[in-house]
Design a protein around this motif. Sequence first.
Motif, PDB file in Angstrom:
ATOM      1  N   LEU A 285      -6.698  -6.084  -3.344  1.00 46.33           N
ATOM      2  CA  LEU A 285      -5.382  -5.499  -3.094  1.00 46.33           C
ATOM      3  C   LEU A 285      -5.189  -5.343  -1.598  1.00 46.33           C
ATOM      4  O   LEU A 285      -6.147  -5.088  -0.864  1.00 46.33           O
ATOM      5  CB  LEU A 285      -5.262  -4.117  -3.744  1.00 46.33           C
ATOM      6  N   CYS A 286      -3.948  -5.437  -1.153  1.00 46.81           N
ATOM      7  CA  CYS A 286      -3.674  -5.131   0.244  1.00 46.81           C
ATOM      8  C   CYS A 286      -3.508  -3.610   0.374  1.00 46.81           C
ATOM      9  O   CYS A 286      -3.315  -2.896  -0.605  1.00 46.81           O
ATOM     10  CB  CYS A 286      -2.440  -5.879   0.734  1.00 46.81           C
ATOM     11  N   GLU A 287      -3.597  -3.129   1.586  1.00 43.38           N
ATOM     12  CA  GLU A 287      -3.542  -1.685   1.834  1.00 43.38           C
ATOM     13  C   GLU A 287      -2.262  -1.038   1.313  1.00 43.38           C
ATOM     14  O   GLU A 287      -2.328  -0.009   0.628  1.00 43.38           O
ATOM     15  CB  GLU A 287      -3.715  -1.405   3.327  1.00 43.38           C
TER      16      GLU A 287
ATOM     17  N   VAL B 208     -10.417   4.104  -2.175  1.00 37.78           N
ATOM     18  CA  VAL B 208     -11.446   3.442  -1.382  1.00 37.78           C
ATOM     19  C   VAL B 208     -11.228   1.941  -1.428  1.00 37.78           C
ATOM     20  O   VAL B 208     -10.923   1.375  -2.481  1.00 37.78           O
ATOM     21  CB  VAL B 208     -12.854   3.790  -1.926  1.00 37.78           C
ATOM     22  N   GLY B 209     -11.359   1.305  -0.273  1.00 41.74           N
ATOM     23  CA  GLY B 209     -11.280  -0.141  -0.178  1.00 41.74           C
ATOM     24  C   GLY B 209     -12.356  -0.658   0.756  1.00 41.74           C
ATOM     25  O   GLY B 209     -12.764   0.028   1.691  1.00 41.74           O
ATOM     26  N   PHE B 210     -12.841  -1.860   0.491  1.00 46.33           N
ATOM     27  CA  PHE B 210     -13.873  -2.464   1.321  1.00 46.33           C
ATOM     28  C   PHE B 210     -13.337  -3.763   1.900  1.00 46.33           C
ATOM     29  O   PHE B 210     -12.609  -4.494   1.236  1.00 46.33           O
ATOM     30  CB  PHE B 210     -15.129  -2.746   0.478  1.00 46.33           C
ATOM     31  N   THR B 211     -13.719  -4.060   3.134  1.00 42.35           N
ATOM     32  CA  THR B 211     -13.228  -5.262   3.792  1.00 42.35           C
ATOM     33  C   THR B 211     -13.995  -6.508   3.371  1.00 42.35           C
ATOM     34  O   THR B 211     -13.536  -7.618   3.617  1.00 42.35           O
ATOM     35  CB  THR B 211     -13.303  -5.113   5.324  1.00 42.35           C
TER      36      THR B 211
ATOM     37  N   PRO C 209      -2.636  -2.451   9.510  1.00 40.95           N
ATOM     38  CA  PRO C 209      -2.943  -2.980   8.172  1.00 40.95           C
ATOM     39  C   PRO C 209      -4.369  -3.515   8.130  1.00 40.95           C
ATOM     40  O   PRO C 209      -4.847  -4.142   9.065  1.00 40.95           O
ATOM     41  CB  PRO C 209      -1.920  -4.091   7.972  1.00 40.95           C
ATOM     42  N   ALA C 210      -5.038  -3.226   7.024  1.00 44.15           N
ATOM     43  CA  ALA C 210      -6.430  -3.629   6.880  1.00 44.15           C
ATOM     44  C   ALA C 210      -6.557  -5.002   6.248  1.00 44.15           C
ATOM     45  O   ALA C 210      -7.653  -5.522   6.148  1.00 44.15           O
ATOM     46  CB  ALA C 210      -7.166  -2.597   6.032  1.00 44.15           C
ATOM     47  N   GLY C 211      -5.475  -5.606   5.796  1.00 39.82           N
ATOM     48  CA  GLY C 211      -5.551  -6.894   5.124  1.00 39.82           C
ATOM     49  C   GLY C 211      -5.949  -6.709   3.667  1.00 39.82           C
ATOM     50  O   GLY C 211      -5.824  -5.629   3.101  1.00 39.82           O
ATOM     51  N   LEU C 212      -6.455  -7.762   3.052  1.00 38.74           N
ATOM     52  CA  LEU C 212      -6.878  -7.670   1.664  1.00 38.74           C
ATOM     53  C   LEU C 212      -8.178  -6.871   1.570  1.00 38.74           C
ATOM     54  O   LEU C 212      -9.111  -7.095   2.341  1.00 38.74           O
ATOM     55  CB  LEU C 212      -7.083  -9.053   1.065  1.00 38.74           C
ATOM     56  N   LEU C 213      -8.196  -5.963   0.622  1.00 35.39           N
ATOM     57  CA  LEU C 213      -9.363  -5.109   0.432  1.00 35.39           C
ATOM     58  C   LEU C 213      -9.988  -5.375  -0.933  1.00 35.39           C
ATOM     59  O   LEU C 213      -9.304  -5.748  -1.879  1.00 35.39           O
ATOM     60  CB  LEU C 213      -8.950  -3.634   0.510  1.00 35.39           C
ATOM     61  N   PHE C 214     -11.275  -5.153  -1.024  1.00 29.06           N
ATOM     62  CA  PHE C 214     -11.978  -5.171  -2.297  1.00 29.06           C
ATOM     63  C   PHE C 214     -11.957  -3.739  -2.818  1.00 29.06           C
ATOM     64  O   PHE C 214     -12.562  -2.844  -2.226  1.00 29.06           O
ATOM     65  CB  PHE C 214     -13.421  -5.649  -2.112  1.00 29.06           C
TER      66      PHE C 214
ATOM     67  N   VAL D 194      -2.891  10.965  -4.617  1.00 28.75           N
ATOM     68  CA  VAL D 194      -3.968  10.562  -3.706  1.00 28.75           C
ATOM     69  C   VAL D 194      -3.314   9.915  -2.492  1.00 28.75           C
ATOM     70  O   VAL D 194      -2.736   8.833  -2.587  1.00 28.75           O
ATOM     71  CB  VAL D 194      -4.937   9.567  -4.403  1.00 28.75           C
ATOM     72  N   THR D 195      -3.394  10.593  -1.361  1.00 25.88           N
ATOM     73  CA  THR D 195      -2.751  10.075  -0.155  1.00 25.88           C
ATOM     74  C   THR D 195      -3.757   9.532   0.853  1.00 25.88           C
ATOM     75  O   THR D 195      -3.383   8.781   1.742  1.00 25.88           O
ATOM     76  CB  THR D 195      -1.917  11.179   0.520  1.00 25.88           C
ATOM     77  N   ALA D 196      -5.007   9.908   0.736  1.00 28.44           N
ATOM     78  CA  ALA D 196      -6.029   9.454   1.678  1.00 28.44           C
ATOM     79  C   ALA D 196      -6.554   8.091   1.262  1.00 28.44           C
ATOM     80  O   ALA D 196      -6.669   7.776   0.082  1.00 28.44           O
ATOM     81  CB  ALA D 196      -7.174  10.451   1.734  1.00 28.44           C
ATOM     82  N   LEU D 197      -6.864   7.268   2.254  1.00 21.87           N
ATOM     83  CA  LEU D 197      -7.450   5.962   2.018  1.00 21.87           C
ATOM     84  C   LEU D 197      -8.666   5.829   2.921  1.00 21.87           C
ATOM     85  O   LEU D 197      -8.566   6.012   4.134  1.00 21.87           O
ATOM     86  CB  LEU D 197      -6.450   4.848   2.321  1.00 21.87           C
TER      87      LEU D 197
END
Length: 138
Positions: free
Chosen positions: A68-70, A47-50, A17-22, A82-85
């Motif tokens: 958002l969380c992952e 797309v998410g940013f840490t 898990p990446a945690g909370l993402l921007f 959309v399955t890729a992150l």
Amino acid sequence: MSPVEYSEDPEPSERFPAGLLFVPVRSGPAGCTARFFRTPLGGRTAVGFTSAAKLTATLGTDQACIRLCEPALRALAAPLGVTALTIDPQFPAPSADRTAATARERENSWRRWHPQHAGALRVTGAAAVLACLNLLIG
């Protein structure tokens, strides 16, 4: 036995898990909508940013975002196919310089045309009308 790990494995066998993402968003008629991007091969990806700093460095200061969380981002993207992150992408293209683009638009604007250009169009149009009249009259 423990699973064999290969150093050449492109993706790990377990997701961490990446945690909370921007997550970058755009405003729409129903509120905020997550932005999806394309991979270099043309596939769609969420797309998410840490960190907010990484989002700003990649997409600029005007980009709105939500946290958002992952799993939530994956659940939001799954119904759209959309399955890729992608987390913390680094886009290879430099950001567009808006002042240079605006200057180019002004240079290519119709207002910059020489007055003779409009006269040439007028003469060409008149010649076409006369040619049509000659065909009709015989």
